[in-house]
Motif scaffolding. Structure first.
Motif, mmCIF file in Angstrom:
data_model
loop_
_atom_site.group_PDB
_atom_site.id
_atom_site.type_symbol
_atom_site.label_atom_id
_atom_site.label_comp_id
_atom_site.label_asym_id
_atom_site.label_seq_id
_atom_site.Cartn_x
_atom_site.Cartn_y
_atom_site.Cartn_z
ATOM 1 N N PRO A 84 42.682 -59.299 44.736
ATOM 2 C CA PRO A 84 43.136 -59.562 43.360
ATOM 3 C C PRO A 84 42.075 -59.158 42.340
ATOM 4 C CG PRO A 84 42.396 -61.590 44.386
ATOM 5 C CD PRO A 84 42.334 -60.547 45.453
ATOM 6 N N VAL A 85 42.493 -58.345 41.378
ATOM 7 C CA VAL A 85 41.556 -57.832 40.381
ATOM 8 C C VAL A 85 41.167 -58.955 39.419
ATOM 9 C CG1 VAL A 85 41.242 -56.153 38.540
ATOM 10 C CG2 VAL A 85 42.579 -55.545 40.574
ATOM 11 N N GLN A 86 39.868 -59.092 39.190
ATOM 12 C CA GLN A 86 39.353 -60.114 38.276
ATOM 13 C C GLN A 86 38.015 -59.665 37.727
ATOM 14 O OE1 GLN A 86 38.033 -63.762 40.320
ATOM 15 N NE2 GLN A 86 38.348 -62.701 42.261
ATOM 16 N N ASP A 87 37.575 -60.336 36.685
ATOM 17 C CA ASP A 87 36.288 -60.000 36.094
ATOM 18 C C ASP A 87 35.169 -60.341 37.072
ATOM 19 O OD1 ASP A 87 37.392 -59.099 33.745
ATOM 20 O OD2 ASP A 87 37.281 -61.058 32.754
ATOM 21 N N VAL A 88 34.206 -59.421 37.187
ATOM 22 C CA VAL A 88 33.074 -59.642 38.081
ATOM 23 C C VAL A 88 32.243 -60.830 37.592
ATOM 24 C CG1 VAL A 88 30.945 -58.636 38.991
ATOM 25 C CG2 VAL A 88 33.016 -57.230 38.786
ATOM 26 N N ALA A 89 32.110 -60.953 36.279
ATOM 27 C CA ALA A 89 31.337 -62.067 35.729
ATOM 28 C C ALA A 89 31.955 -63.408 36.119
ATOM 29 C CB ALA A 89 31.249 -61.951 34.209
ATOM 30 N N THR A 90 33.272 -63.485 36.099
ATOM 31 C CA THR A 90 33.958 -64.722 36.502
ATOM 32 C C THR A 90 33.743 -65.009 37.976
ATOM 33 O OG1 THR A 90 35.646 -64.336 34.811
ATOM 34 C CG2 THR A 90 36.175 -65.895 36.561
ATOM 35 N N LEU A 91 33.797 -63.969 38.803
ATOM 36 C CA LEU A 91 33.605 -64.135 40.236
ATOM 37 C C LEU A 91 32.192 -64.630 40.549
ATOM 38 C CD1 LEU A 91 34.757 -63.764 43.084
ATOM 39 C CD2 LEU A 91 33.987 -61.377 42.993
ATOM 40 N N ILE A 92 31.195 -64.031 39.910
ATOM 41 C CA ILE A 92 29.813 -64.449 40.146
ATOM 42 C C ILE A 92 29.581 -65.847 39.590
ATOM 43 C CG2 ILE A 92 27.407 -63.954 39.523
ATOM 44 C CD1 ILE A 92 28.037 -61.028 39.734
ATOM 45 N N ALA A 93 30.176 -66.148 38.451
ATOM 46 C CA ALA A 93 30.006 -67.481 37.866
ATOM 47 C C ALA A 93 30.572 -68.577 38.763
ATOM 48 C CB ALA A 93 30.688 -67.534 36.493
ATOM 49 N N SER A 94 31.548 -68.246 39.599
ATOM 50 C CA SER A 94 32.101 -69.239 40.516
ATOM 51 C C SER A 94 31.276 -69.370 41.796
ATOM 52 C CB SER A 94 33.547 -68.875 40.881
ATOM 53 O OG SER A 94 33.592 -67.681 41.634
ATOM 54 N N ARG A 95 30.505 -68.325 42.139
ATOM 55 C CA ARG A 95 29.726 -68.338 43.379
ATOM 56 C C ARG A 95 28.272 -68.756 43.157
ATOM 57 N NH1 ARG A 95 31.721 -65.647 47.902
ATOM 58 N NH2 ARG A 95 33.966 -65.273 47.696
ATOM 59 N N LEU A 96 27.699 -68.352 42.036
ATOM 60 C CA LEU A 96 26.266 -68.584 41.819
ATOM 61 C C LEU A 96 25.896 -70.066 41.790
ATOM 62 C CD1 LEU A 96 23.520 -67.306 41.322
ATOM 63 C CD2 LEU A 96 24.038 -67.260 38.876
ATOM 64 N N PRO A 97 26.664 -70.957 41.143
ATOM 65 C CA PRO A 97 26.268 -72.377 41.157
ATOM 66 C C PRO A 97 26.174 -72.971 42.553
ATOM 67 C CG PRO A 97 27.907 -71.983 39.449
ATOM 68 C CD PRO A 97 27.824 -70.725 40.262
ATOM 69 N N VAL A 98 27.012 -72.505 43.473
ATOM 70 C CA VAL A 98 26.958 -73.007 44.851
ATOM 71 C C VAL A 98 25.609 -72.657 45.478
ATOM 72 C CG1 VAL A 98 28.051 -72.921 47.111
ATOM 73 C CG2 VAL A 98 29.446 -72.741 45.042
ATOM 74 N N THR A 99 25.227 -71.387 45.353
ATOM 75 C CA THR A 99 23.962 -70.942 45.929
ATOM 76 C C THR A 99 22.782 -71.587 45.228
ATOM 77 O OG1 THR A 99 24.943 -68.827 46.577
ATOM 78 C CG2 THR A 99 22.560 -68.910 46.396
ATOM 79 N N LEU A 100 22.845 -71.698 43.902
ATOM 80 C CA LEU A 100 21.744 -72.313 43.162
ATOM 81 C C LEU A 100 21.539 -73.765 43.574
ATOM 82 C CD1 LEU A 100 21.995 -71.027 39.467
ATOM 83 C CD2 LEU A 100 20.083 -70.755 41.044
ATOM 84 N N GLU A 101 22.626 -74.513 43.687
ATOM 85 C CA GLU A 101 22.505 -75.919 44.063
ATOM 86 C C GLU A 101 21.883 -76.076 45.443
ATOM 87 O OE1 GLU A 101 25.278 -79.937 44.623
ATOM 88 O OE2 GLU A 101 26.209 -77.997 44.216
#
Length: 374
Positions: A84-101
């Motif tokens: 599904p096509v989506q903004d890359v910024a949105t995709l990273i914003a959903s993944r980065l907090p998991v890794t950061l935490e």
């Protein structure tokens, strides 16, 4: 000092440029075709060619890289190629907090283990506590992360009652070893004030162990709960096992490092002078010896944090965590140029920033470095 900090921060820009160019070149060398993922493996060559043209994949990597760079300068990271096509910024914003935490909690847990254990092992070098701590550290270091994760899942998820019993037993043994090793053969060199501190520490360990055994929650096998959706308590319950796997492994390495550095520092003249002046044990260990022994500790902790930001793919896969590691691996498999380029750049920026902060921390740990010209 301001000049030193500014020079350290300015080094980030050329590093990020080199990282982005290198990522673009390496992505081009990876075999695979995003058009196959878009239209499927049964499409005709004409359909593949049409998809490549519509996505701009028929252009050179050089042209696509500068298009991406132009969008980046305007705050646009592009959109995914594969549905599904989506903004890359949105995709990273959903993944980065998991890794950061997970990275932040893992490094904090590693330091919480390494500083007290490494400090006391250095002070009791070659004695009972040091031998036990060294043996446990070597055992943890030799365990692969996936095996440690599977062991923790087995006991914490399927045998939680065993964990409670082992936790109580380990706390009891730790208190006995700590008090016995301190008040035993070298008890005459420990002041009354230091003995009181040790007893309080031992009591705190026992109370903490009992409290953990009582309130130990039921751990989920897999998955991640976001704070905004389920609350902080549920979020911590889902990340605790991955954090334990990563934090214990990193803590074992940091413990060995701090023990080695601090054992050398305790034999330096200024520490021996503090002992000769009758300084309390707590002052000698914390005020005199710990600070000059933390250079390697801070450096390796910063490197570990940067490595965890890149995502620990095996741990993320075992616990099914939607982090940056699995995102990067999936992007390589699908040859998602936009996602891979942005994800690697974000991780590299955080990694370089963390190491820049480590360099700046040297100015506090050792005032002599403030006068070094760079």
């Amino acid at each position: 000092m301001i000049h030193r900090v500014a020079s350290v921060l300015l080094r980030i820009v050329p590093v990020l440029i080199l990282v982005s160019v290198g990522t673009a070149i390496l992505t081009e060398l990876v075999p695979g075709d995003p058009a196959v993922a878009v239209v499927g493996a049964e499409a005709t060559p004409e359909q593949y060619a049409a998809v490549r043209e519509s996505l701009g994949l028929d252009r050179s990597w050089f042209a696509r890289y500068f298009d991406w760079l132009g969008g980046l300068l305007h705050g646009d990271l592009g959109r995914t190629l594969v549905p599904p096509v989506q903004d890359v910024a949105t995709l990273i914003a959903s993944r980065l907090p998991v890794t950061l935490e997970i990275a932040v909690l893992s490094v904090l847990l590693a330091l919480a283990i390494a500083v007290p254990v490494g400090t006391w092992s250095a002070y009791r070098y070659g004695q009972v506590f040091d031998r036990v701590a060294s043996g446990v550290s070597f055992a943890v270091i030799s365990l692969p992360s996936f095996l440690l994760a599977l062991i923790m899942i087995y006991f914490a998820v399927f045998r939680p009652e065993w964990v409670k019993v082992a936790l109580l037993a380990a706390c009891s043994v730790a208190v006995l070893v700590l008090v016995g090793a301190t008040l035993g053969s070298r008890g005459a060199r420990v002041t009354a004030n230091s003995r009181r501190t040790i007893r309080l520490f031992a009591l705190g360990v026992a109370v903490a162990g009992i409290a953990l055994a009582v309130i130990l929650p039921d751990f989920p096998r897999q998955g991640f709960a976001r704070i905004g959706d389920t609350g902080l308590a549920e979020n911590l319950r889902t990340v605790l096992l991955p954090v334990l796997v990563l934090g214990v492994a990193e803590g074992a390495q940091l413990t060995r490092l701090l023990r080695s550095d601090m054992a050398t520092t305790l034999n330096d003249d200024f520490v021996l002078s503090a002992r000769a002046r009758g300084m309390p044990l707590r002052h000698i260990l914390i005020k005199e010896a710990l600070r000059p022994s933390t250079f390697s500790l801070v450096t390796v902790a910063g490197i570990s944090f940067g490595r965890l930001l890149g995502g620990t793919v095996i741990v993320e896969t075992i616990f099914r965590l939607p982090g940056m590691g699995t995102l990067i691996v999936d992007s390589v498999a699908k040859k998602e140029f936009m996602v891979l380029q942005a994800a690697v750049l974000v991780v590299a920026a955080l990694y370089v920033l963390v190491n820049a902060l480590v360099d700046i921390s040297y100015l506090y740990l050792d005032p002599r470095t403030r006068h070094v010209r760079v």
